[in-house]
Motif scaffolding. Structure first.
Motif, PDB file in Angstrom:
ATOM      1  N   SER B 101       0.807  -1.229   0.000  1.00 48.73           N
ATOM      2  CA  SER B 101       0.000   0.000   0.000  1.00 48.73           C
ATOM      3  C   SER B 101       0.838   1.276   0.000  1.00 48.73           C
ATOM      4  CB  SER B 101      -0.962  -0.005   1.189  1.00 48.73           C
ATOM      5  OG  SER B 101      -0.249  -0.214   2.381  1.00 48.73           O
ATOM      6  N   SER B 120      -3.531  -2.962  -4.663  1.00 51.93           N
ATOM      7  CA  SER B 120      -2.705  -2.886  -3.451  1.00 51.93           C
ATOM      8  C   SER B 120      -3.141  -3.968  -2.480  1.00 51.93           C
ATOM      9  CB  SER B 120      -2.886  -1.521  -2.788  1.00 51.93           C
ATOM     10  OG  SER B 120      -2.273  -1.537  -1.507  1.00 51.93           O
ATOM     11  N   ALA B 122      -3.590  -5.095   1.306  1.00 55.02           N
ATOM     12  CA  ALA B 122      -3.914  -4.287   2.474  1.00 55.02           C
ATOM     13  C   ALA B 122      -4.337  -5.207   3.602  1.00 55.02           C
ATOM     14  CB  ALA B 122      -5.053  -3.318   2.128  1.00 55.02           C
ATOM     15  N   ALA B 142      -4.579   3.313   0.813  1.00 53.80           N
ATOM     16  CA  ALA B 142      -4.278   2.793  -0.526  1.00 53.80           C
ATOM     17  C   ALA B 142      -5.278   3.328  -1.543  1.00 53.80           C
ATOM     18  CB  ALA B 142      -4.290   1.271  -0.504  1.00 53.80           C
ATOM     19  N   ILE B 150      -8.223  -3.569  -4.208  1.00 59.29           N
ATOM     20  CA  ILE B 150      -7.618  -3.879  -2.910  1.00 59.29           C
ATOM     21  C   ILE B 150      -7.602  -5.393  -2.743  1.00 59.29           C
ATOM     22  CG2 ILE B 150      -7.934  -3.726  -0.408  1.00 59.29           C
ATOM     23  CD1 ILE B 150      -7.013  -1.109  -1.686  1.00 59.29           C
TER      24      ILE B 150
END
Lengths: 478, 314, 300
Positions: B101, B120, B122, B142, B150
């Motif tokens: 992130s 990203s 996370a 992020a 995500i």
């Protein structure tokens, strides 16, 4: 979206196979012309193209082969120490492995079954069977058949067309391991791998006469069964012919083992692992185009999940790829012969006539050759012909049940007793069901699995005797 | 699949969630493995292989998740994502670049206007062992930095302890923190031990609103095995049949060769169906896979075997 | 009827003597002792030719009823625990032992042998029950197997009873031979329809009385007396009979085996020179068993 990933043809090369124009009987270690002078043409069922001319062995050839087998039994194979016999079998197993691709392709050509199966199932099991029985040859006194088990002598063996080379292995490996010599007749429509096996016997320097291969048709088989010079008849095939053989040997001191038809029930309980059950149903009936005596041709599904299971089953069947047996992505190959195709069509027609509802996926059948689409009949009752008669094709009959007792009662409600399947995640219910099924092989949470160490054979009119495992030795020991 | 899959009361309590998840049909391990093995014998040749390779490239989430990641590394990877083979402009770009992130900003800048998304990880990747507040902060940061996707991890400890409600509610909270960003939920199947658990975790994540379910972090072995991907594909297929919504699947970790990638595509095609043969519904989380796809692509177009020195190491 | 009683005048029974109560020899079907449905009987003579009694002359329909009774009993009997079957077979031995004198007398009449030889034959028959009682919970371990298949499967083979066995009892050994063919069939959970030795059926009927008082469920063993040649074709062709033991079938054995082929019955051919006193081993017991192999995956 579909064409984004339409599989391109992936044909296995035919070049590993070099076919001869003509094949003769293999008697006393050599290919010698049949006395009949008659020939059959064996063709590729996928395109009806002739593959080779194969001699039809007659009574005189049977005489010669039985005499050669007797001589070999008396002078070489019978007296040979078990450890030496075993080494011949190990040697044969190794050559089978070395030539497995050639044999797989040849089997697919002659039989019509997909290369995926001959390559991944038939041939590995063929070699494994010889390996397994090779190791028994010098251990027979420990097999539980008395301190000095004796071979019977000359075994007459007749095999079917559905697993030509595998059935040959099931017959020849235990017979040779126990010290018998054999005269084997391959099926009329699938003689080629057996004749290449004869070459392998030569390559292994197997003494002449230990294995004799007599191609031919029904008459050849009848002459072999009737021959008084044999000590044992081993047959795999239809229950009808099985009855004839049992009659023919009645009153003689010849031994018989029979592996005959079936109408296997595949029971799916409501707590089954559904995705795997669907796989098991599919392999149970569509493996080898349903040309399997132990096929799960009757699906017994618990009524409470029938509505959930059947759409999954249909969706799965829609994914099956039917076509060129030599394409590595083919799941369903050709029907072995025009005669078999007629029989399948006739029974499928009876299913529709008797009120069952037939379904097949949208699936293009090749123009030439013998083909039948995977077919599922629902609304089938125990009274329908398609629920009682062996179809020996890719046709599944679906019946429902409400309770475990009803499932077992329906499963056992057949003169056959070869195989059955049980699908449940509950161990005690599996064992309860397996215990009550009158069938020689019960697959629970799996189907159509075979292994040389695992005894195979039927109850009731599916025959008697076992092939495979320690039990498989008994048919060839006295 | 039960129609109650999305009844609101399913998640009313841990007990109702448990009843739902444990009411799913079991998975027979041997049968599932056998099915995956059987499909992996599919022979994909010539034109089909060429299409499969390009499709696989378009599905790659090109990933770097190392403690030693730097802005320079991320920029290099981003360049590769847009032009996987600088010498051949016909090679399609990958689906996304996947980073930690704190490096989202670097990737967003490098990929601006390219069409390659930034994903990203996370929620205290890879262990997932942090307070929910920290996981949400991680996620929001992020997304704020421009991540379009995500990749969160579930709390495997809570799952294995039977606290399905906790896993479920965390996913819902993270999904909310995602805003418009797509949420991929990593099950870390290598820690779930059984295929029954893989199936339950798949349904749990789907129920909580996952856009994708993803096999693994890549930090735990075994990562993406074919049977695990098979079971997850069955879950999204069945969920679609019950609700009409399509959820994506992302195997990640251990997919290194073109053969691995093609086997995954065969699974997608034959289990979930061709509708899933789309980067919106299937991704391959990988790093070294891309170069092998490029080499096989060259082999197909030129007929000669290429050497690894002709492809960039990023 | 064969009692040495003069018929030419009033019975010369001394007032102090008691008139013996004779036994009526009947069939044994489904645990009951009916007469033949045909109402027929036939005279049974001793080895010396003296009339001993009238035995029921079983008919085709009696054979049919016997098969039905055996089939009905099969589920329950084969479902008993092996231990329980062993207990019941041992109980048969106990009951037989208690009636040794009666069996010995019948055997002496039937075979024309001396008392000592008859007693020895009875003792051997009792011991044969004991022998098979012991097998009941062991043969599965000897004949079954755990099979090492190449894959993640538990694979196990176990013997199971074939079903209903029609047994043609040896003609030359009316008690030891009879027990030697019945005991191995039922020890493993089969049920039997037995056609007793035609000329010497009385020990078989007495054995039925023993079986009926040994906790053996009705129908497990059904005993027919009569003409083997008359009954055998019906049993050999009966589609609900699973196997034949042709020990006492004589010259008809070939035809019966041929008839059995229609429904692929398991057939045990007659031994041309049987020695009923020899160690029976396991062969006869194993002949009326089927091997069932069960596969199950091994996974988490």
């Amino acid at each position: 979206m579909d064409q984004i990933f339409e599989y391109a043809p992936a044909p296995e090369s035919r070049s590993v196979v070099s076919l001869r124009d003509t094949y003769e009987p293999f008697i006393d270690g050599a290919f010698t012309p049949a006395a009949t002078g008659e020939y059959l043409t064996t063709a590729n069922p996928a395109d009806e193209e002739p593959l080779a001319r194969v001699a039809v062995s007659g009574a005189a050839d049977v005489d010669r082969a039985v005499a050669a087998a007797r001589r070999a039994f008396d002078t070489v194979w019978g007296p040979m120490p078990g450890r030496e016999r075993g080494k011949y079998l190990f040697r044969i197993a190794r050559i089978l492995q070395e030539r497995s691709r050639e044999l797989a392709v040849l089997e697919s050509l002659d039989n019509g079954k997909p290369i995926k199966e001959t390559r991944d199932v038939d041939l590995p099991l063929v070699a494994a069977h010889f390996f397994y029985y090779a190791g028994w040859a010098d251990k027979l006194e420990h097999a539980g058949f008395g301190p000095r088990p004796r071979p019977l002598g000359v075994a007459a063996q007749i095999i079917p067309w559905n697993f030509p080379l595998l059935m040959l292995a099931w017959k020849i490996a235990p017979a040779l391991a126990t010290g018998n010599t054999v005269v084997l007749k391959p099926a009329e429509t699938t003689p080629l791998t057996a004749l290449v096996f004869a070459e392998i016997c030569q390559e292994a320097d197997l003494p002449p006469g230990v294995v004799n291969i007599l191609p031919g048709a029904g008459e050849t088989g009848r002459a072999l069964v009737a021959h008084p010079g044999t000590d044992k008849v081993a047959f795999t095939g239809s229950t009808e012919v099985g009855r004839e053989i049992a009659r023919a040997v009645a009153g003689t001191d010849r031994r018989v083992s029979l592996e005959l038809g079936g109408k296997g029930a595949n029971i799916v309980y409501d707590d089954a692992a559904l995705d795997q059950a669907v796989e098991g149903i599919v392999s149970g009936i569509f493996f080898n185009q349903g040309h399997v005596c132990c096929a799960g041709s009757r699906l017994l599904v618990q009524e409470s999940i029938a509505e959930e299971l059947l759409p999954r089953l249909r969706a799965r069947i829609e994914r099956l790829r039917l076509g060129d047996p030599l394409d590595k992505n083919t799941d369903i190959g050709a029907i072995n012969s025009a005669a078999q195709l007629d029989r399948i069509r006739d029974l499928a027609r009876s299913g529709a006539d008797e009120g069952a509802e037939g379904w097949s996926p949208a699936c293009e059948l090749p123009e030439r050759g013998y083909w039948f689409p995977p077919t599922v009949f629902t609304g089938v009752t125990q009274a329908h012909r398609i629920a009682r008669e062996e179809i020996f094709g890719p046709v599944l009959s679906v019946l429902t049940f409400r309770t475990p007792e009803e499932a077992v009662a329906k499963a056992n409600n057949t003169p056959y007793g070869l195989s059955a399947g049980v699908w449940t995640e509950k161990g005690s219910r599996m064992l309860w069901t397996a215990e009550r099924l009158r069938a020689g092989v019960v697959w629970s949470n799996t189907f159509n699995k075979f292994d040389p160490a695992s005894p195979f054979g039927g109850y009731k009119e599916s025959g008697y005797g076992r092939e495979g495992g320690r039990h498989g030795l008994e048919a060839y020991l006295g | 699949m039960p129609d109650s899959a999305f009844a609101p009361e399913t998640a009313a309590s841990n007990a109702s969630l448990r009843a739902f998840l444990h009411g799913l049909p079991g998975v027979d391990e041997v049968g599932a493995r056998a099915r995956a093995a059987d499909l992996s014998t599919r022979s994909i040749k010539t034109t089909a292989k060429a299409r499969a390779i390009d499709l696989a490239i378009r599905m790659v989430d090109l990933t770097t998740l190392e403690g030693a990641d730097t802005p320079g590394k991320v920029r290099a990877l981003s360049a590769k994502a847009v032009h996987p083979d600088p010498a051949d402009p016909s090679v399609p770009r990958v689906a996304a670049v996947c980073v930690y992130s704190d490096l989202v900003g670097v990737a967003v800048e490098a990929l601006a206007g390219s069409g390659v998304k930034v994903a990203s990880v996370a929620t205290a990747f890879p262990a997932g062992r942090a307070p929910l507040s920290a996981k949400l902060t991680d996620t929001r940061r992020a997304v704020a930095d421009g991540a379009a996707e995500i990749d969160m991890v579930i709390d495997r400890g809570a799952f294995l302890a039977g606290d399905y409600r906790k896993v479920h509610d965390e996913i819902i909270a993270v999904k909310e923190a995602c805003g418009d960003a797509h949420l991929k939920v990593i099950l870390e199947t290598g820690e779930l031990a059984t295929y029954d658990n893989v199936r339950r975790a798949s349904w749990l994540a789907i129920h909580a609103g996952a856009d994708f379910i993803k096999t693994s972090t890549g930090k735990v072995a075994p990562a993406a095995t074919l049977p695990v991907t098979l079971i997850m594909l069955e879950a999204v297929r069945d969920h679609h049949a019950a609700t009409g919504r399509r959820v994506g699947v992302k195997p990640a970790g251990g997919i290194r060769t073109t053969k691995d990638a093609v086997r995954n595509l065969v699974l997608v095609n034959e289990v979930a169906g061709p509708a899933w043969l789309d980067p919106d519904l299937f991704r391959l989380g990988a790093s070294s896979l891309l170069n092998d796809l490029l080499m096989q692509r060259t082999r197909l177009t030129t007929g000669t075997y290429p050497g690894p020195d002709y492809y960039t190491l990023d | 009827m064969a009692e040495p009683v003069a018929h030419d005048g009033p019975a010369p029974v001394p007032s102090s003597a008691r008139l013996a109560v004779r036994k009526t020899y009947k069939l044994y079907l489904g645990g009951a002792f009916p007469r033949s449905e045909s109402g027929r009987s036939y005279p049974v003579a001793s080895h010396q030719g003296d009339h001993l009694a009238n035995a029921a002359l079983a008919s085709r329909k009696d054979a049919r009823d016997a098969v039905a009774a055996a089939r009905k009993a099969f589920g329950g009997w084969s479902g008993r625990t092996a231990y329980n079957r062993g207990q019941i077979l041992y109980r048969v031995a106990e009951m037989m032992e208690g009636r040794s004198a009666q069996f010995a007398a019948e055997l002496a009449d039937a075979e024309g042998i001396g008392a000592a030889a008859a007693e020895a034959a009875v003792a051997a028959a009792v011991d044969r029950w004991v022998y098979h009682a012991g097998w009941a919970d062991k043969y599965a371990q000897v004949l079954g197997a755990s099979n090492p298949v190449s894959g993640p499967y538990y694979n196990h083979s176990a013997p199971e009873p074939t079903g209903v066995v029609a047994v043609f009892a040896p003609q030359d050994s009316p008690l030891l031979g009879l027990v030697s063919v019945i005991a191995p069939v039922i020890a493993t959970g089969n049920t039997a329809v037995v056609v007793a030795a035609e000329r010497a059926p009385l020990p078989a009927v007495t054995l039925a009385e023993v079986l009926a008082t040994s906790d053996l469920p009705g129908g497990v063993v059904n005993i027919l007396t009569g003409r083997t040649a008359e009954l055998a074709p019906h049993l050999a062709s009966h589609a609900d009979v699973n196997a034949l033991d042709l020990a006492g079938a004589g010259d008809d054995a070939v035809d019966l085996e041929r008839a059995a082929a229609t429904t692929l019955k398991r057939v045990l051919r007659p031994d041309p020179a049987p020695d009923w006193t020899a160690d029976p081993g396991i062969a006869r017991l194993a002949h009326f068993l089927e091997t069932k192999t069960v596969w199950h995956p091994i996974g988490m």
